[in-house]
Design an enzyme around this catalytic site. Structure first.
Site, PDB file in Angstrom:
ATOM      1  N   LYS A 185      31.015 -39.901  10.785  1.00  0.00           N
ATOM      2  CA  LYS A 185      31.947 -39.952   9.646  1.00  0.00           C
ATOM      3  C   LYS A 185      32.430 -41.383   9.462  1.00  0.00           C
ATOM      4  O   LYS A 185      32.723 -42.079  10.434  1.00  0.00           O
ATOM      5  CB  LYS A 185      33.136 -39.026   9.910  1.00  0.00           C
ATOM      6  CG  LYS A 185      34.222 -39.159   8.833  1.00  0.00           C
ATOM      7  CD  LYS A 185      34.975 -37.891   8.609  1.00  0.00           C
ATOM      8  CE  LYS A 185      36.059 -37.624   9.622  1.00  0.00           C
ATOM      9  NZ  LYS A 185      36.649 -36.298   9.401  1.00  0.00           N
ATOM     10  N   ASP A 194      37.052 -35.541  23.216  1.00  0.00           N
ATOM     11  CA  ASP A 194      38.200 -35.717  22.311  1.00  0.00           C
ATOM     12  C   ASP A 194      39.394 -36.233  23.118  1.00  0.00           C
ATOM     13  O   ASP A 194      39.474 -36.015  24.329  1.00  0.00           O
ATOM     14  CB  ASP A 194      38.571 -34.404  21.609  1.00  0.00           C
ATOM     15  CG  ASP A 194      39.240 -34.657  20.256  1.00  0.00           C
ATOM     16  OD1 ASP A 194      38.593 -34.440  19.216  1.00  0.00           O
ATOM     17  OD2 ASP A 194      40.403 -35.121  20.242  1.00  0.00           O
ATOM     18  N   ASP A 251      32.691 -36.807  14.182  1.00  0.00           N
ATOM     19  CA  ASP A 251      33.564 -36.446  13.053  1.00  0.00           C
ATOM     20  C   ASP A 251      34.928 -37.092  13.295  1.00  0.00           C
ATOM     21  O   ASP A 251      35.941 -36.632  12.781  1.00  0.00           O
ATOM     22  CB  ASP A 251      33.685 -34.907  12.999  1.00  0.00           C
ATOM     23  CG  ASP A 251      34.282 -34.402  11.689  1.00  0.00           C
ATOM     24  OD1 ASP A 251      34.209 -35.132  10.679  1.00  0.00           O
ATOM     25  OD2 ASP A 251      34.814 -33.275  11.677  1.00  0.00           O
TER      26      ASP A 251
HETATM   27  C1  LIG Z   1      38.489 -34.107  11.986  1.00  0.00           C
HETATM   28  S1  LIG Z   1      38.783 -33.841  13.678  1.00  0.00           S
HETATM   29  C2  LIG Z   1      37.225 -33.220  14.240  1.00  0.00           C
HETATM   30  C3  LIG Z   1      36.974 -31.801  13.852  1.00  0.00           C
HETATM   31  C4  LIG Z   1      35.760 -31.215  14.581  1.00  0.00           C
HETATM   32  N1  LIG Z   1      34.519 -31.794  14.062  1.00  0.00           N
HETATM   33  C5  LIG Z   1      35.656 -29.714  14.424  1.00  0.00           C
HETATM   34  O1  LIG Z   1      34.765 -29.259  13.753  1.00  0.00           O
HETATM   35  O2  LIG Z   1      36.490 -28.989  14.992  1.00  0.00           O
HETATM   36  C6  LIG Z   1      38.758 -35.482  14.334  1.00  0.00           C
HETATM   37  C7  LIG Z   1      38.977 -35.559  15.815  1.00  0.00           C
HETATM   38  O3  LIG Z   1      38.724 -36.897  16.234  1.00  0.00           O
HETATM   39  C8  LIG Z   1      39.506 -37.125  17.388  1.00  0.00           C
HETATM   40  N2  LIG Z   1      39.629 -38.567  17.642  1.00  0.00           N
HETATM   41  C9  LIG Z   1      40.149 -39.518  16.820  1.00  0.00           C
HETATM   42  N3  LIG Z   1      40.151 -40.716  17.441  1.00  0.00           N
HETATM   43  C10 LIG Z   1      39.604 -40.521  18.677  1.00  0.00           C
HETATM   44  C11 LIG Z   1      39.361 -41.376  19.783  1.00  0.00           C
HETATM   45  N4  LIG Z   1      39.699 -42.675  19.749  1.00  0.00           N
HETATM   46  N5  LIG Z   1      38.792 -40.858  20.893  1.00  0.00           N
HETATM   47  C12 LIG Z   1      38.477 -39.533  20.947  1.00  0.00           C
HETATM   48  N6  LIG Z   1      38.702 -38.671  19.922  1.00  0.00           N
HETATM   49  C13 LIG Z   1      39.260 -39.155  18.810  1.00  0.00           C
HETATM   50  C14 LIG Z   1      40.850 -36.485  17.026  1.00  0.00           C
HETATM   51  O4  LIG Z   1      41.596 -36.190  18.201  1.00  0.00           O
HETATM   52  C15 LIG Z   1      40.393 -35.237  16.272  1.00  0.00           C
HETATM   53  O5  LIG Z   1      40.396 -34.093  17.109  1.00  0.00           O
END
Ligand SMILES: C[S@@+](CC[C@H](N)C(=O)[O-])C[C@H]1O[C@@H](n2cnc3c(N)ncnc32)[C@H](O)[C@@H]1O
Length: 202
Positions: free
Chosen positions: A157, A78, A117
């Site tokens: 997703k 993340d 996700d």
């Molecule tokens: C909906 S949350 C995920 C929730 C996780 N599945 C859980 O159950 O706790 C989406 C995550 O995607 C991460 N994210 C979005 N774009 C990203 C990127 N370019 N690189 C890494 N992580 C990313 C965000 O920081 C966020 O924490």
């Protein structure tokens, strides 16, 4: 009136899954999306190696640990660091777009399951948000193809947009089956869907 009813419905849903997650010790309500997908598609087996892209705050890792048991190996990526140890996972902090795959794999030859996700920071401009979600999904699929063992599974997703069908076909080209899911805990107003590829063809 209809709009208000929709809002009430949405907050009731939020409450129900949010409260349930709190009660059951999960870090986010998102866990019930993976739970439902797994119930239908049987993603995990004990002892497997799982890569979770966009893993913060960590409820999918908690769920994956329950499924793969102590012998399983979890790696999460993340942009944001996690609050602490989650399910004994090795956490990599970085951006999926620029991460070195060697850093994700570490000593592992391959993964059995790749999850994503990931969601973009939404702008409220639908076409822009869809395009960003598609880019994250494509990158997750690219990583899955690079790191999965033959027969492995993928969940990603994706905001439904103009390239939705094309991206499902891209999954179908690399996996025995490609299906979509809209779990009950995913808000009806949200355009998010999950694409499930089972049986990676290396
Ligand atoms: C909906 S949350 C995920 C929730 C996780 N599945 C859980 O159950 O706790 C989406 C995550 O995607 C991460 N994210 C979005 N774009 C990203 C990127 N370019 N690189 C890494 N992580 C990313 C965000 O920081 C966020 O924490």
């Amino acid at each position: 009136m209809l709009f208000m009813a929709k809002l009430d419905d949405r907050s009731a849903r939020h409450d129900r899954f949010h409260q349930k997650a709190k009660k059951e010790g999960f870090l986010a309500r998102a866990v019930y999306k993976l739970d439902e997908i797994d119930e239908q598609h049987k993603l995990f087996k004990p002892g497997q190696r799982v890569l979770d892209l966009g893993c913060a705050p960590g409820s999918w890792l908690q769920f994956a640990r329950k499924k793969v048991g102590d012998r399983g190996v979890l790696v999460g990526l993340d942009r944001a660091p996690l609050g602490g140890d989650v399910g004994g996972a090795r956490i990599v902090v970085g951006d999926v777009m620029s991460i070195d795959l060697k850093e994700l794999k570490g000593d592992l030859p391959a993964f059995d399951v790749v999850l994503s996700d990931m969601a973009p920071d939404t702008s409220g401009i639908r076409s822009q948000d869809q395009a960003r979600s598609e880019a994250l999904f494509e990158r997750a699929l690219e990583i899955a193809v690079a790191v999965l063992a033959p027969g492995g599974n993928f969940v990603g997703k994706l905001f439904q947009g103009p390239d939705f069908k094309k991206l499902i076909e891209a999954v179908r080209a690399r996996f025995e089956t490609a299906k979509t899911a809209k779990p009950a805990s995913s808000r009806q107003a949200s355009i998010e869907q999950y694409v499930i590829g089972k049986g990676f063809k290396s």
